[in-house]
Design a protein around this motif. Structure first.
Motif, short mmCIF file in Angstrom:
data_model
loop_
_atom_site.label_atom_id
_atom_site.label_comp_id
_atom_site.label_asym_id
_atom_site.label_seq_id
_atom_site.Cartn_x
_atom_site.Cartn_y
_atom_site.Cartn_z
N GLY A 10 0.69 -1.24 0.10
CA GLY A 10 0.13 0.22 -0.06
C GLY A 10 0.81 1.39 -0.07
O GLY A 10 2.15 1.05 -0.25
N LEU A 11 0.19 2.39 0.40
CA LEU A 11 1.09 3.71 0.41
C LEU A 11 1.33 3.84 1.99
O LEU A 11 0.65 3.82 2.79
N VAL A 12 2.69 4.14 1.93
CA VAL A 12 3.27 4.21 3.29
C VAL A 12 4.34 5.63 3.20
O VAL A 12 4.67 5.71 2.31
N ARG A 40 11.84 -7.45 -5.69
CA ARG A 40 10.86 -6.18 -5.83
C ARG A 40 11.42 -5.76 -7.41
O ARG A 40 12.47 -6.03 -7.90
N GLN A 41 10.42 -5.05 -8.01
CA GLN A 41 10.53 -4.49 -9.30
C GLN A 41 10.05 -3.24 -9.24
O GLN A 41 8.86 -2.77 -9.21
N ALA A 42 10.94 -2.07 -9.46
CA ALA A 42 10.63 -0.68 -9.57
C ALA A 42 10.38 -0.31 -11.05
O ALA A 42 10.67 -1.01 -11.95
N PRO A 89 11.74 6.45 -0.24
CA PRO A 89 10.99 6.54 -1.53
C PRO A 89 11.62 5.55 -2.54
O PRO A 89 10.86 4.90 -3.55
N GLU A 90 12.79 5.10 -2.41
CA GLU A 90 13.63 4.47 -3.32
C GLU A 90 13.17 2.78 -3.19
O GLU A 90 13.36 2.07 -3.74
N ASP A 91 12.35 2.63 -1.98
CA ASP A 91 11.79 1.22 -1.79
C ASP A 91 10.51 1.23 -2.52
O ASP A 91 10.06 -0.16 -2.59
N THR A 92 10.05 1.86 -3.06
CA THR A 92 8.93 1.84 -3.88
C THR A 92 9.05 0.87 -4.85
O THR A 92 9.95 0.99 -5.97
N VAL A 114 4.09 -1.48 -3.04
CA VAL A 114 4.33 -0.78 -1.97
C VAL A 114 4.80 0.63 -2.57
O VAL A 114 5.79 0.82 -3.38
N THR A 115 4.20 1.75 -1.93
CA THR A 115 4.68 3.13 -2.43
C THR A 115 4.81 3.93 -1.43
O THR A 115 4.18 3.88 -0.47
N VAL A 116 6.19 4.44 -1.28
CA VAL A 116 6.68 4.95 -0.22
C VAL A 116 6.59 6.84 -0.72
O VAL A 116 7.43 6.98 -1.66
N SER A 117 5.80 7.40 -0.13
CA SER A 117 5.60 8.98 -0.49
C SER A 117 4.82 9.34 0.72
O SER A 117 3.95 8.99 1.34
#
Length: 118
Positions: A10-12, A40-42, A89-92, A114-117
Motif C-alpha cells: 500500500g501507500l506508506v 521487487r521490481q521498480a 522513497p527508493e523502496d517503492t 508498496v509506494t513510499v511517499s
C-alpha cells in the motif's frame, strides 16, 4: 498446485514500517522448501532479490535493505513475512514472494505494490 497469496502493501510514508505477508495456498506447502524469498521490481528496472531465507534458516539481504528489512517464516501457517522498517522513497516497487522447492519447482506471488511517499 500451490498458489502464493501476498498482502500487506500500500501507500506508506517515509520512515514507515509495513509488513508483507505471503501464504502458500495448500496445506504443507512449505514442506520440502529449499528457499523462500522476496523480490521487487521498480518502474523501468529489473526485478531484484531483496532477501531470501533458505531451508536451514540462513538469510541474505540486498545491501540496500540490510538493517532495515527482516524476512521470517511460519512453517505451520505456510507463510513468509517481510518486515520493512525505515522505508525510503527508493523502496517503492512491486514486491513479489517466491518459493523454491528442493525438486526445483518454483512459484511466484502475484505481487503487491508498496509506494513510499509523503
Amino acid at each position: 498446485q500451490v498458489q502464493l497469496v501476498e498482502s500487506g502493501g500500500g501507500l506508506v510514508q517515509p520512515g514507515g514500517a509495513p509488513r508483507l505477508f505471503c501464504a502458500g495456498s495448500a496445506s504443507g506447502s512449505i514442506f520440502g522448501m529449499a528457499a523462500m524469498g522476496w523480490y521487487r521490481q521498480a518502474p523501468g528496472k529489473q526485478r531484484e532479490l531483496v532477501t531470501r531465507i533458505i531451508s536451514g534458516g540462513s538469510t541474505n539481504y540486498a545491501d540496500s535493505v540490510k538493517g532495515r528489512f527482516t524476512i521470517s517464516r511460519d512453517n505451520g501457517k505456510n507463510t513468509v513475512y517481510l518486515q520493512m522498517n525505515s522505508l525510503k522513497p527508493e523502496d517503492t516497487a512491486v514486491y513479489y514472494c517466491n518459493f523454491v522447492w528442493a525438486n526445483g519447482s518454483s512459484r511466484w506471488g502475484q505481487g503487491t505494490q508498496v509506494t513510499v511517499s509523503s
